[in-house]
Design a protein around this motif. Sequence first.
Motif, PDB file in Angstrom:
ATOM      1  N   ILE A  41       0.095  -1.725  18.172  1.00 38.40           N
ATOM      2  CA  ILE A  41       1.004  -1.859  17.024  1.00 38.40           C
ATOM      3  C   ILE A  41       0.423  -1.127  15.829  1.00 38.40           C
ATOM      4  N   ARG A  42      -0.879  -1.283  15.608  1.00 40.78           N
ATOM      5  CA  ARG A  42      -1.550  -0.622  14.494  1.00 40.78           C
ATOM      6  C   ARG A  42      -1.461   0.897  14.632  1.00 40.78           C
ATOM      7  N   ASP A  43      -1.540   1.393  15.851  1.00 41.56           N
ATOM      8  CA  ASP A  43      -1.467   2.837  16.079  1.00 41.56           C
ATOM      9  C   ASP A  43      -0.106   3.420  15.749  1.00 41.56           C
ATOM     10  N   THR A  44       0.913   2.583  15.674  1.00 44.47           N
ATOM     11  CA  THR A  44       2.241   3.066  15.285  1.00 44.47           C
ATOM     12  C   THR A  44       2.350   3.242  13.772  1.00 44.47           C
ATOM     13  N   GLY A  45       1.300   2.833  13.051  1.00 45.46           N
ATOM     14  CA  GLY A  45       1.293   3.003  11.606  1.00 45.46           C
ATOM     15  C   GLY A  45       1.424   1.705  10.834  1.00 45.46           C
ATOM     16  N   GLU A  46       1.625   0.614  11.525  1.00 43.83           N
ATOM     17  CA  GLU A  46       1.753  -0.680  10.861  1.00 43.83           C
ATOM     18  C   GLU A  46       0.369  -1.194  10.502  1.00 43.83           C
ATOM     19  N   ASP A  47       0.153  -1.448   9.207  1.00 41.26           N
ATOM     20  CA  ASP A  47      -1.149  -1.980   8.808  1.00 41.26           C
ATOM     21  C   ASP A  47      -1.035  -3.168   7.863  1.00 41.26           C
ATOM     22  N   ASP A  48       0.159  -3.723   7.756  1.00 39.60           N
ATOM     23  CA  ASP A  48       0.365  -4.907   6.925  1.00 39.60           C
ATOM     24  C   ASP A  48      -0.193  -6.127   7.663  1.00 39.60           C
ATOM     25  N   PHE A  49      -1.111  -6.835   7.018  1.00 32.69           N
ATOM     26  CA  PHE A  49      -1.755  -7.979   7.649  1.00 32.69           C
ATOM     27  C   PHE A  49      -0.746  -9.021   8.113  1.00 32.69           C
ATOM     28  N   GLY A  50       0.234  -9.314   7.281  1.00 28.24           N
ATOM     29  CA  GLY A  50       1.221 -10.330   7.624  1.00 28.24           C
ATOM     30  C   GLY A  50       2.000  -9.980   8.882  1.00 28.24           C
ATOM     31  N   VAL A  51       2.408  -8.740   8.993  1.00 23.93           N
ATOM     32  CA  VAL A  51       3.155  -8.294  10.170  1.00 23.93           C
ATOM     33  C   VAL A  51       2.275  -8.351  11.413  1.00 23.93           C
TER      34      VAL A  51
END
Length: 59
Positions: A41-51
Amino acid sequence: MNSQAREGACAFAWRNYLLLHSGIGENDNRRAALYRYIANIRDTGEDDFGVLQIAAVAY
């Protein structure tokens, strides 16, 4: 914050999982699977802790 968000989200979810499943060891294979899932998920660009945290708990 990307690696901190990933680590924190995984740690939170894993601690909660261990509370519900007392027979599981700290270094169970499911922990590695959780980290891989969140890393993807992080590799897709998502870096919001909550998400990331919600995704880790939902996994």
